[in-house]
Write a protein that holds these residues in place. Sequence first.
Motif, short mmCIF file in Angstrom:
data_model
loop_
_atom_site.label_atom_id
_atom_site.label_comp_id
_atom_site.label_asym_id
_atom_site.label_seq_id
_atom_site.Cartn_x
_atom_site.Cartn_y
_atom_site.Cartn_z
N ASP A 49 0.81 -1.22 0.00
CA ASP A 49 0.00 0.00 0.00
C ASP A 49 0.84 1.27 0.00
OD1 ASP A 49 1.07 -0.02 2.52
OD2 ASP A 49 -0.85 -0.19 3.57
N GLY A 50 2.14 1.11 -0.24
CA GLY A 50 3.04 2.25 -0.23
C GLY A 50 3.63 2.52 1.14
N LYS A 51 3.17 1.77 2.14
CA LYS A 51 3.66 1.96 3.50
C LYS A 51 4.52 0.80 3.99
CE LYS A 51 -0.44 4.69 4.71
NZ LYS A 51 -1.62 4.80 5.61
N ASP A 52 4.69 -0.22 3.14
CA ASP A 52 5.51 -1.36 3.56
C ASP A 52 6.94 -0.91 3.82
OD1 ASP A 52 3.33 -2.94 3.22
OD2 ASP A 52 4.03 -3.97 1.43
N PRO A 53 7.55 -1.39 4.92
CA PRO A 53 8.92 -0.98 5.23
C PRO A 53 9.96 -1.59 4.31
CG PRO A 53 8.13 -2.54 6.85
CD PRO A 53 6.95 -2.19 6.00
N VAL A 54 9.64 -2.69 3.67
CA VAL A 54 10.59 -3.34 2.76
C VAL A 54 10.12 -3.13 1.32
CG1 VAL A 54 11.72 -5.49 2.09
CG2 VAL A 54 11.13 -5.08 4.49
N VAL A 55 11.00 -2.54 0.50
CA VAL A 55 10.64 -2.22 -0.88
C VAL A 55 11.70 -2.76 -1.82
CG1 VAL A 55 10.20 -0.36 -2.52
CG2 VAL A 55 9.43 -0.12 -0.16
N LEU A 56 11.25 -3.47 -2.84
CA LEU A 56 12.14 -3.93 -3.91
C LEU A 56 12.37 -2.76 -4.84
CD1 LEU A 56 13.65 -6.24 -5.33
CD2 LEU A 56 11.49 -6.83 -6.46
N GLN A 57 13.59 -2.24 -4.86
CA GLN A 57 13.91 -1.07 -5.68
C GLN A 57 14.18 -1.44 -7.13
OE1 GLN A 57 13.54 1.89 -4.53
NE2 GLN A 57 13.46 1.53 -2.32
N SER A 58 14.80 -2.60 -7.32
CA SER A 58 15.09 -3.05 -8.69
C SER A 58 15.28 -4.56 -8.69
CB SER A 58 16.35 -2.37 -9.24
OG SER A 58 17.50 -2.77 -8.51
N LEU A 59 14.94 -5.17 -9.82
CA LEU A 59 15.16 -6.60 -10.00
C LEU A 59 15.31 -6.86 -11.49
CD1 LEU A 59 15.32 -9.55 -9.02
CD2 LEU A 59 12.80 -9.62 -9.15
N SER A 60 16.44 -7.39 -11.88
CA SER A 60 16.70 -7.68 -13.29
C SER A 60 17.06 -9.16 -13.42
CB SER A 60 17.86 -6.82 -13.80
OG SER A 60 18.20 -7.19 -15.13
N VAL A 61 16.38 -9.83 -14.34
CA VAL A 61 16.63 -11.25 -14.60
C VAL A 61 16.91 -11.40 -16.09
CG1 VAL A 61 15.66 -13.57 -14.52
CG2 VAL A 61 15.11 -11.94 -12.70
N LYS A 82 13.04 -1.16 8.58
CA LYS A 82 13.05 -1.72 9.92
C LYS A 82 13.70 -3.10 9.90
CE LYS A 82 9.33 -3.28 11.80
NZ LYS A 82 7.96 -3.37 12.37
N ALA A 83 14.18 -3.51 11.05
CA ALA A 83 14.77 -4.85 11.17
C ALA A 83 13.67 -5.90 11.05
CB ALA A 83 15.50 -4.97 12.50
N PRO A 147 17.90 -12.32 12.28
CA PRO A 147 17.16 -11.15 11.81
C PRO A 147 17.95 -10.40 10.73
CG PRO A 147 18.28 -10.65 13.86
CD PRO A 147 18.52 -12.11 13.59
N PHE A 148 17.21 -9.65 9.89
CA PHE A 148 17.81 -8.80 8.88
C PHE A 148 17.78 -7.36 9.39
CE2 PHE A 148 16.03 -12.39 6.51
CZ PHE A 148 17.12 -12.78 5.77
N LYS A 149 18.92 -6.74 9.42
CA LYS A 149 19.00 -5.36 9.90
C LYS A 149 18.34 -4.41 8.90
CE LYS A 149 23.36 -6.05 12.40
NZ LYS A 149 24.78 -5.62 12.51
N ALA A 150 17.85 -3.29 9.41
CA ALA A 150 17.34 -2.25 8.52
C ALA A 150 18.48 -1.71 7.68
CB ALA A 150 16.71 -1.12 9.34
N GLY A 151 18.18 -1.29 6.46
CA GLY A 151 19.22 -0.74 5.60
C GLY A 151 18.96 -1.07 4.15
#
Length: 201
Positions: A49-61, A82-83, A147-151
């Motif tokens: 919804d545009g508010k998800d903390p994790v965003v896929l910025q790019s993906l090339s296959v 977020k973590a 866990p995966f750290k934020a970043g």
Amino acid sequence: MRAALLALCALQLCPAALGGPGRPQVLVERSGARKLRKVGGFSWENCGDGKDPVVLQSLSVAPDPITIPGSLRISAAVTSAKALTSPLKAVVVVEKELGELWIQLPCIDQLGSCTYSDVCTILDNLIPPGMTCPEPLLTYGIPCHCPFKAGSYSLPASDFPLPDIELPSWMTNGNYRFRAAVSNNGEELACVKLAFSLQAQ
């Protein structure tokens, strides 16, 4: 990178691993199974919804189409505000185009439209805790355990060999779309849609 991993699973490159503890890490011959030969028409988009903390910025296959067996080149970039900690629930919906309709495929042997209660456990089954993350994740500082750290995480264009891949008999030639939503305790963290076509023999 988590989204890239989901993309790989969508392309049926790790179905055995999704089976959970005790399931063999190889593709077993199934009655009526056929060999996947080409995957083409690959596309993706974020579906939150545009508010998800994790965003896929790019993906090339690449290449398109992908020939199997052969080589696959993937690059991806993900940002996380977020973590991410266990349990990471993944709800996967796979649909096949039939004429003007899209038909949802059932969950059979942990393939298809399935819910995975904790992706962290799946990762631990793939790469036991304490083991070094495999290349190229290690080189680019991409973690392979929760866990995966934020970043921000970035995988430059990297080549992966593709062995023969067996598809279940119910996964026939045609166009597919795949939606994966990852959440933690009811909070959606990421959502990605993929589309591709399969050709088997």
